[in-house]
Design an enzyme around this catalytic site. Structure first.
Site, PDB file in Angstrom:
ATOM      1  N   LYS A   1       0.839  -1.130  -0.093  1.00  0.00           N
ATOM      2  CA  LYS A   1       0.056   0.023  -0.094  1.00  0.00           C
ATOM      3  C   LYS A   1       0.940   1.155  -0.089  1.00  0.00           C
ATOM      4  CE  LYS A   1      -3.850   1.690   2.975  1.00  0.00           C
ATOM      5  NZ  LYS A   1      -4.574   1.352   4.109  1.00  0.00           N
TER       6      LYS A   1
ATOM      7  N   SER B   1      -9.497   1.562   3.523  1.00  0.00           N
ATOM      8  CA  SER B   1      -8.534   2.552   2.647  1.00  0.00           C
ATOM      9  C   SER B   1      -7.389   1.647   1.831  1.00  0.00           C
ATOM     10  CB  SER B   1      -7.813   3.435   3.694  1.00  0.00           C
ATOM     11  OG  SER B   1      -6.867   2.770   4.639  1.00  0.00           O
TER      12      SER B   1
ATOM     13  N   SER C   1      -9.609  -1.102   7.360  1.00  0.00           N
ATOM     14  CA  SER C   1      -9.021  -0.939   5.964  1.00  0.00           C
ATOM     15  C   SER C   1      -8.416  -2.042   5.255  1.00  0.00           C
ATOM     16  CB  SER C   1      -7.997   0.206   6.223  1.00  0.00           C
ATOM     17  OG  SER C   1      -8.534   1.303   6.511  1.00  0.00           O
TER      18      SER C   1
END
Length: 464
Positions: A82, A158, A182
């Protein structure tokens, strides 16, 4: 090998092919990069692709496998991380356009370091929303990330790009991060498996008492293989736990007879889960009951809104990050994030203390409710999905739909998401929650549910 064949393999199968020299890490990386070029424009899941470095890494891996001396447990496996996970020499934007001139990272964060040490090839970074503060794929730095199951649907967030890229067949695993759901939210919305581990099991930077790095993949076995590598202590994270010495992927089979399983179908405050979501969780409970577990529905653990204080603390976190940007760039942050964080301007120290006390009270109440059960099954989010361009299920409180996930960041318990059903062509996952330090048990129950579900035809060609 074609991408649909590659996406159908697990990490263990891939490594077996390498060991028997039936396929090369170079071939796998080339197919992965070619598919990235073909589909990333549609899903917008990867924002930094290091093709040359990935191919060089694949050639080095190929030579190690030829000599029958792999570097580690993931040698030659293509993976991503990420935006919020630092990789030396790579950008770190944290989803926010104001960070566009931020210097490149100078060191690998613990998850990236562990992956590299295992021989895994990090070939790209994945997109995320501003400051990691949306459960959606909407970002001022990256634009809108879209779900390959249906391009008009949200990926969740996220760890938005991780969810979309894996569902589309780009790599075999990804490391996301989870502060309120997330990794679990996008795993549910993209049909994946993911684990928010016991706090401290996977070291990360900056050290944090509620945010965890977590593995995401197309199967429970794949995230277990990643966890074995990621769950190594790192002195840079002061919350890092002692080593477990567990090869998680080798320990996934378990007799569930006699286990006490609670079905958490109502947190006691809105949003309540839609009937079709409740049905999916109940069906997962029946799978375990048929295998001999003692399954019962739990009473709601709260008689008040236990999410509100968590949301306010996250507002403070977001407001502080936005205020650290140059004043002339703050307006560039996604509007929904800016507006949602704005009330934090007026919070006082006494307000903040009251929020922390409220969260502590909720934590104790939830722990008491969970105490009679070995494991709990719950929704990941209360609906199937929402539009790709939306900042969340609710615009004014964008993370409100994380009410079934956020509390388990506060309790530091392990919680997974495992895909269980398709509703209207879109995936729905179930959350498996265990006691602290029982990450293996959570993976074992997740594996049992995955086996009952059966195989998936992955949307390697994104669907309109």
């Amino acid at each position: 090998m074609k991408i649909d064949q590659l996406a159908g393999l697990g990490i263990r199968e891939l490594l077996g092919l390498y060991a028997r020299t039936e396929i090369s890490p170079v071939e796998v990386m080339r197919v992965t990069l070619e598919h990235t070029s073909a589909v990333n424009g549609a899903i917008n899941a990867l924002f930094h692709v290091a093709a040359d470095g990935a191919l060089a890494g694949a050639r080095a891996s190929e030579e190690r496998w030829r000599r029958k001396s792999p570097m580690g447990r993931l040698d030659g496996v293509p993976v991503t991380v990420k935006d919020s996970v630092n990789v030396a020499g790579w950008p770190y934007l944290h989803g926010a356009k104001p960070n566009r001139d931020r210097p490149l990272a100078t060191e690998d964060a613990p998850p990236a370091a562990r992956l590299k040490e295992s021989g895994a090839i990090i070939f790209a970074k994945t997109t995320m929303p501003d400051c990691g503060l949306l459960g959606a794929g909407v970002s001022s730095a990256h634009g809108i990330t879209r779900n390959p199951w249906k391009l008009s649907a949200s990926t969740g967030g996220s760890s938005a790009g991780a969810g979309a890229s894996l569902a589309a067949g780009l790599g075999f695993g990804s490391v996301g991060s989870d502060i309120a759901g997330s990794v679990r939210l996008p795993a549910s919305q993209c049909g994946l498996a993911a684990l928010k581990p016991t706090q401290g099991l996977i070291p990360h930077l900056a050290p944090d008492i509620i945010r965890s790095a977590g593995p995401m993949g197309r199967s429970v076995a794949d995230i277990a293989a990643m966890l074995t590598v990621l769950a190594e202590p790192d002195p840079r994270d002061c919350w890092s736990l002692p080593p477990k010495h567990i090869a998680y992927e080798d320990e996934l089979q378990r007799d569930v007879s006699g286990l006490k399983i609670g079905l958490l179908l109502d947190m006691g405050f809105d949003p309540r889960p839609a009937p079709e979501i409740v049905d999916v969780v109940r069906q997962a409970g029946r799978v375990l009951a048929d295998a001999g577990a003692r399954v019962s529905e739990m009473p709601a653990p709260f008689d008040r809104d236990a999410y509100k204080a968590i949301d306010q603390v996250l507002q403070i976190r977001g407001y502080a990050e936005i205020q650290a940007f140059p004043a002339e760039r703050r307006h560039e942050v996604t509007e929904a994030v800016r507006h949602w964080c704005e009330p934090a301007r007026d919070f006082t120290a006494l307000d903040f203390a009251a929020m922390l006390q409220d969260i502590a009270r909720s934590r104790a109440s939830l722990e008491k409710s969970l105490r009679p059960y070995d494991y709990v099954l719950a929704p990941v989010l209360p609906v199937v999905n929402f539009p790709a361009h939306a900042p969340g299920l609710f615009t004014d409180v964008p993370l409100r739909h994380a009410n079934f996930t956020a509390m388990f960041n506060q309790t530091a318990q392990p919680a997974s998401s495992v895909h269980q059903a398709l509703i209207g062509g879109l995936p729905v996952g179930v959350q498996v929650i265990g006691r602290r330090f029982d990450d293996l048990g959570v993976l074992q129950l997740s594996k049992r549910l995955e086996e009952a579900r059966g195989p998936i035809a992955w949307p390697v060609a994104p669907r309109d």
